[in-house]
Design a protein around this motif. Structure first.
Motif, PDB file in Angstrom:
ATOM      1  N   LEU A 129       0.838  -1.194   0.000  1.00 19.73           N
ATOM      2  CA  LEU A 129       0.000   0.000   0.000  1.00 19.73           C
ATOM      3  C   LEU A 129       0.879   1.252   0.000  1.00 19.73           C
ATOM      4  N   VAL A 130       1.945   1.227   0.806  1.00 14.61           N
ATOM      5  CA  VAL A 130       2.870   2.365   0.826  1.00 14.61           C
ATOM      6  C   VAL A 130       3.539   2.505  -0.537  1.00 14.61           C
ATOM      7  N   ASP A 131       3.874   1.381  -1.180  1.00 11.72           N
ATOM      8  CA  ASP A 131       4.445   1.441  -2.533  1.00 11.72           C
ATOM      9  C   ASP A 131       3.477   2.104  -3.505  1.00 11.72           C
ATOM     10  N   ALA A 132       2.192   1.754  -3.394  1.00 11.71           N
ATOM     11  CA  ALA A 132       1.183   2.367  -4.264  1.00 11.71           C
ATOM     12  C   ALA A 132       1.042   3.862  -3.947  1.00 11.71           C
ATOM     13  N   LEU A 133       1.068   4.210  -2.667  1.00  5.77           N
ATOM     14  CA  LEU A 133       0.983   5.618  -2.280  1.00  5.77           C
ATOM     15  C   LEU A 133       2.170   6.416  -2.793  1.00  5.77           C
ATOM     16  N   ASP A 134       3.337   5.772  -2.857  1.00  2.00           N
ATOM     17  CA  ASP A 134       4.544   6.461  -3.334  1.00  2.00           C
ATOM     18  C   ASP A 134       4.422   6.907  -4.782  1.00  2.00           C
ATOM     19  N   ARG A 135       3.519   6.331  -5.519  1.00  9.44           N
ATOM     20  CA  ARG A 135       3.337   6.706  -6.922  1.00  9.44           C
ATOM     21  C   ARG A 135       2.445   7.926  -7.102  1.00  9.44           C
ATOM     22  N   LEU A 136       1.837   8.385  -6.013  1.00  3.46           N
ATOM     23  CA  LEU A 136       0.955   9.550  -6.080  1.00  3.46           C
ATOM     24  C   LEU A 136       1.759  10.835  -5.919  1.00  3.46           C
ATOM     25  N   PRO A 137       1.226  11.946  -6.431  1.00  2.00           N
ATOM     26  CA  PRO A 137       1.871  13.246  -6.178  1.00  2.00           C
ATOM     27  C   PRO A 137       1.907  13.509  -4.663  1.00  2.00           C
ATOM     28  N   PRO A 138       2.918  14.218  -4.185  1.00  3.98           N
ATOM     29  CA  PRO A 138       3.107  14.403  -2.740  1.00  3.98           C
ATOM     30  C   PRO A 138       1.894  14.968  -1.986  1.00  3.98           C
ATOM     31  N   LYS A 139       1.218  15.954  -2.535  1.00  7.47           N
ATOM     32  CA  LYS A 139       0.076  16.536  -1.814  1.00  7.47           C
ATOM     33  C   LYS A 139      -1.075  15.542  -1.689  1.00  7.47           C
ATOM     34  N   ARG A 140      -1.334  14.784  -2.741  1.00 11.50           N
ATOM     35  CA  ARG A 140      -2.406  13.790  -2.671  1.00 11.50           C
ATOM     36  C   ARG A 140      -2.044  12.688  -1.682  1.00 11.50           C
TER      37      ARG A 140
END
Length: 170
Positions: A114-125
């Protein structure tokens, strides 16, 4: 209200509870015990390793401790310090990546997908999603922590969730 400090045998400095017009102040030790795990979890959602998350949380607690007697909302200050610490770490990593000073890859047993997937998002999102769902903050609290309007938080969370779904479905 003025906080008094006690130095214990092990040289640890801790605020004592002080009565002021019948009101008891929460001491820093109780605050630390109650908030440590949630703040590490928040930091872990923003950065990719537990060790780094613990460092960020510890640094944030040190900042709160320095200002303990002056803070009206130590919890809010702590959350903001954790988010800013994570942002700072991510900026440092980006600079290291650009100049070729990358850290060795993370061990597979420690990966959090899940953290890996979150890492692909822009920082603010990513920050908005982690504060909203990992830390369990309301939209208003997320807005205060990030320094944006509540409507912006709604937009960031909505777009972040949509983008997260796309990342996970790939």
């Amino acid at each position: 209200m003025e906080a008094l400090l006690a130095i214990s045998a092990d040289r640890a400095v801790t605020p004592l509870k002080v009565l002021d017009d019948g009101v008891t102040a929460v001491d820093f030790d109780d605050f630390y015990r109650a908030e440590y795990a949630p703040m590490v979890r928040l930091a872990r959602g923003l950065v990719d390793t537990s060790e780094c998350a613990e460092e960020i949380a510890q640094d944030a607690f040190a900042k709160v401790f320095e200002r303990w007697h002056r803070l009206d909302s130590p919890g809010g200050y702590l959350r903001t310090a954790v988010v800013n610490g994570a942002r700072s770490e991510l900026r440092k990593r980006e600079v290291r990546r650009r100049v070729g000073l990358n850290h060795p890859p993370q061990a597979p047993a420690e990966r959090d997908y899940l953290v890996d997937a979150l890492d692909r998002l822009p920082p603010k999102r990513k920050t908005a999603l982690v504060l909203r769902f990992y830390a369990g903050l309301s939209e208003r609290e997320v807005a205060e922590t990030m320094g944006v309007r509540p409507g912006t938080v709604k937009s960031l969370v909505s777009r972040g969730l949509a983008e997260l779904r796309e990342v996970i479905e790939r």
